[in-house]
Design an enzyme around this catalytic site. Structure first.
Site, short mmCIF file in Angstrom:
data_model
loop_
_atom_site.label_atom_id
_atom_site.label_comp_id
_atom_site.label_asym_id
_atom_site.label_seq_id
_atom_site.Cartn_x
_atom_site.Cartn_y
_atom_site.Cartn_z
CB CYS A 49 12.99 -4.12 -66.53
SG CYS A 49 11.76 -4.89 -67.57
NE ARG A 86 16.10 -4.60 -61.34
CZ ARG A 86 15.63 -4.25 -60.15
NH1 ARG A 86 16.41 -4.37 -59.09
NH2 ARG A 86 14.43 -3.78 -60.00
CD1 TRP A 89 11.71 -11.70 -66.61
CD2 TRP A 89 9.74 -10.64 -66.50
NE1 TRP A 89 10.75 -12.62 -66.27
CE2 TRP A 89 9.54 -12.00 -66.20
CE3 TRP A 89 8.65 -9.78 -66.50
CZ2 TRP A 89 8.29 -12.52 -65.87
CZ3 TRP A 89 7.39 -10.30 -66.19
CH2 TRP A 89 7.23 -11.65 -65.88
CG ASN A 127 11.39 -2.03 -63.91
OD1 ASN A 127 10.58 -2.91 -64.19
ND2 ASN A 127 12.13 -2.06 -62.82
N GLY A 128 8.20 -1.49 -65.44
CA GLY A 128 6.86 -1.37 -64.85
C GLY A 128 5.79 -1.62 -65.91
CD GLU A 137 12.90 -22.02 -51.17
OE1 GLU A 137 11.76 -21.69 -51.50
OE2 GLU A 137 13.92 -21.47 -51.59
CE LYS A 196 15.24 -21.65 -54.92
NZ LYS A 196 14.58 -20.78 -54.02
CD GLU A 232 12.96 -20.37 -58.10
OE1 GLU A 232 12.57 -19.21 -58.04
OE2 GLU A 232 13.76 -20.86 -57.27
CG HIS A 260 -5.14 -37.54 -48.61
ND1 HIS A 260 -6.23 -38.29 -48.26
CD2 HIS A 260 -4.42 -37.38 -47.48
CE1 HIS A 260 -6.20 -38.54 -46.97
NE2 HIS A 260 -5.09 -38.00 -46.47
CE LYS A 308 17.43 -12.37 -56.05
NZ LYS A 308 17.22 -13.73 -55.53
C1 G6P Z 1 10.75 -13.77 -57.56
C2 G6P Z 1 12.11 -14.37 -57.28
C3 G6P Z 1 12.02 -15.29 -56.06
C4 G6P Z 1 11.46 -14.54 -54.87
C5 G6P Z 1 10.12 -13.89 -55.19
C6 G6P Z 1 9.69 -12.93 -54.10
O1 G6P Z 1 9.88 -14.76 -57.98
O2 G6P Z 1 12.58 -15.09 -58.39
O3 G6P Z 1 13.31 -15.77 -55.76
O4 G6P Z 1 11.31 -15.42 -53.80
O5 G6P Z 1 10.23 -13.12 -56.40
O6 G6P Z 1 10.62 -11.88 -54.06
P1 G6P Z 1 10.94 -10.98 -52.81
O7 G6P Z 1 12.03 -10.06 -53.29
O8 G6P Z 1 9.67 -10.25 -52.48
O9 G6P Z 1 11.37 -11.86 -51.71
#
Ligand code: G6P
Length: 616
Positions: free
Chosen positions: A2, A27, A75, A101-102, A489, A493, A496, A512, A611
């Site tokens: 948010c 956000r 969000w 937000n929260g 990772e 990616k 996502e 396994h 984000k």
């Molecule tokens: C969200 C973002 C990710 C990020 C994760 C942790 O899921 O989309 O890209 O890695 O939060 O966020 P931080 O700001 O704590 O690294």
């Protein structure tokens, strides 16, 4: 998670708010809204499902005049994305409008109490409960908006960053925070801004006040002053700080997406991250946070690294690095699990908390838990002044510059670079790394940005290759040692931003279970630079090929073996094994980006994601 923006001053608020919402859209982007007080202090709320552009279209024929306003991009937590659940929320009599937000955790009991008093609710949100509660208190106690917000928040359990406006009062904006970030920007001549981060503010001013948890601020037009009190009614002196961010850093600069810009930016962001810290001439690492706290690390029983998402993947690489070179036991913890499993934490543990945003709720909670046990906490985060930066005892900023693309890229490589610098310096100080190795790794680390340049130069080649794989519904990513977290990772990616299911696995472990998934349809990305496990990985690739898997291999320059077996090959420049994740992850970022764009996905705003996850 948010985005919040607010304005009070002499200018028309609406254009500033809309521009701010666009900057904050990373956000959260499932609905957006704005509240304005016009010259007669009438309160107007406009909101709609979808992106900010929908809100703009909706507002085209509306009265958007006024020099005070608040706006929000959402969000969803409580209540699906819809017009009615979008913020701002009106109170029952439509005299108050609030953005939030929260999460208000005790919203149900407050709602039941208000329903008994005759309040009706139109949305499913916890936010509507809060604004109704503020109205209820204001009516009952006949107090000011500020006083009503103060009393309401004293009874609220949960996390919030809020902004509130009141009909008939075009001179006052009230805002507060607890657990969700909120910044007040101080513009020219009595002009103030509100932002959940600096991005909607930086264009107008660099002077900001970072609100602390439980701060409530009243900004009054004309008085030219702001008043901050905390929940305990203590009046606080505003601490004005300068934000170190340029507008160009939060614009796309000719790239189609922020994500692509940020992938290409990595040589630069790593140079910024290492600037003054990797001293290639002296062949030394300088990190004041580590140097000043070396005894904490020397006496550490073990190191706990806590993080979420991509930052957790960086943490896993940190474990490989620190255990190998510093001989300190390391445990890596997903923060959301750690905080609730009653973990054993010792006073002589050291915790490293990693967070790009510095606002991830679970990471912050893990920090608080360890702090209660008297543990020394070291932060690695990107956003200067963020909650993690403030909650930790010491730390290192990654200095990657603002990361706007929801899929993290440059934050990851800079986090790994910081972990590498920490490892090298600790290893040197603790005497667990010999001088020659230390010096040669420092030199090699310094050359990494140049080597990344060579990989991003292959973007066209990777784009071509990616077109072949848009058909895929599943992907597998394999790696060993330092490159196992890179496989995780890479898979993250792809998931996502392309919505293709992908799994990352330690290469040997695939026998396994995951090998059962392999057929001619299955693309398998194998991260296989030439290091000590290379021969084992070659065997893994043979096994996959024997089952007709389509292999995309990330290999060292000049590789002959895997190149002959794999269907597609991306070469990376040679480097030291412990530094290889900084290179091997780059083609994986590009591959995901190009597969996702070929499938027409909005890579900067993938569905359901945000984000920064400021709710647990
Ligand atoms: C969200 C973002 C990710 C990020 C994760 C942790 O899921 O989309 O890209 O890695 O939060 O966020 P931080 O700001 O704590 O690294």
């Amino acid at each position: 998670m948010c985005g919040i923006v607010g304005y009070i001053g002499k200018r028309e608020a609406y254009p500033i708010l809309i521009k701010g919402l666009h900057r904050l859209e990373y956000r959260g982007y499932d609905s957006a809204g704005v509240a304005l007080l016009d010259s007669k202090a009438n309160l107007h709320v406009y909101k709609t499902r979808g992106k900010v552009v929908n809100l703009e279209n909706y507002c085209k024929d509306k009265n958007v005049s006024g020099t005070i306003g608040i706006a929000h991009t959402r969000w969803a937590t409580h209540g699906e994305p819809s017009d009615v659940n979008a913020h701002p929320h009106y109170s029952q009599s439509e005299t108050l409008a609030l953005i939030h937000n929260g999460i208000i955790e005790n919203y149900l009991s407050l709602k039941q109490m208000l329903e008994r008093k005759g309040y009706k609710f139109v949305s499913q949100t916890d936010t509507e409960v809060l604004v109704q509660f503020i109205e209820y208190i204001k009516t009952e106690n006949k107090c000011s908006l500020y006083e009503a917000v103060h009393q309401a928040l004293s009874q609220v359990i949960g996390a919030y960053a809020i902004g509130v406006l009141e009909k008939g009062n075009a001179d006052t904006l009230v805002a507060a925070r607890k657990g969700s970030p909120l910044i007040v920007g101080i513009g020219e001549a009595g002009e103030y801004f509100l932002g959940s981060d600096a991005s909607p503010i930086v264009e107008y001013t660099k002077d900001v006040i970072y609100l602390n948890d439980e701060d409530i601020v009243e900004i009054r037009r004309g008085v030219g002053e702001i008043m901050i009190k905390n929940l305990s009614n203590v009046v606080l002196k505003p601490q004005v700080q300068k934000i170190r961010m340029d507008l160009s850093e939060i614009e796309k600069g000719g790239f189609a997406h922020f994500m692509l810009k940020e992938i290409f930016e990595q040589p630069k962001s790593l140079m910024m991250c290492m600037n003054g810290r990797v001293q290639s001439e002296l062949q030394e690492i300088m990190l004041s946070g580590i140097r000043d706290n070396i005894e904490k690390f020397r006496n550490a029983r073990r190191i706990l690294i806590s993080a979420c998402g991509t930052s957790w993947h960086a943490a896993l690489i940190g474990k490989y690095l620190i255990e190998y070179y510093c001989k300190i036991p390391v445990e890596v913890e997903v923060a959301s699990e750690f905080r609730y499993r009653n973990p054993v934490i010792f006073e002589d543990d050291v915790m490293i908390a990693i967070s790009q945003s510095g606002e991830t709720a679970d990471t912050l909670a893990a920090i608080e838990l360890a702090k209660e046990k008297g543990t020394f906490i070291y932060g690695i985060c990107n956003v200067v002044g963020s909650s993690v930066a403030r909650a930790t005892h010491s730390g290192t900023y990654t200095h990657a510059g603002p990361e706007i693309g929801v899929a993290s890229t440059k934050a990851f490589t800079t986090q790994v670079a910081v972990l590498t610098m920490i490892t090298l310096l600790l290893g040197k100080e603790l005497g667990t790394i010999d001088r020659t190795t230390y010096k040669s790794l420092v030199r090699e680390l310094d050359s990494i940005p140049e080597k990344i340049e060579k990989i991003v130069a292959k973007a066209d080649e990777i784009e071509e290759m990616s077109k072949v794989f848009t058909y895929a519904r599943n992907f597998m990513y394999l790696g060993r040692g330092y490159n196992y977290p890179v496989a995780l990772e890479g898979a993250l990616k792809l998931k996502e931003i392309s919505y293709i299911h992908a799994e990352g696995y330690p290469a040997a472990e695939m026998k396994h279970g995951p090998i059962a998934l392999v057929d001619e349809e299955m693309p398998i990305v194998v991260v296989a630079p030439k290091f000590k496990m290379y021969d084992k990985i070659v065997s893994n690739v043979e096994e996959l090929k024997a089952r007709k898997g389509k292999i995309i291999a990330i290999v060292s320059e000049g590789d002959k073996n895997i190149s002959n077996i794999a269907d597609y090959v991306i070469e990376i420049p040679n480097t030291e094994e412990c530094l290889s994740p900084l290179l091997t992850v780059i083609p994986l970022q590009l591959l995901s980006y190009y597969i996702a764009t070929a499938k027409g996905r909005n890579v900067d705003q993938p569905r359901n994601l945000a984000k920064s996850v400021t709710v647990e």
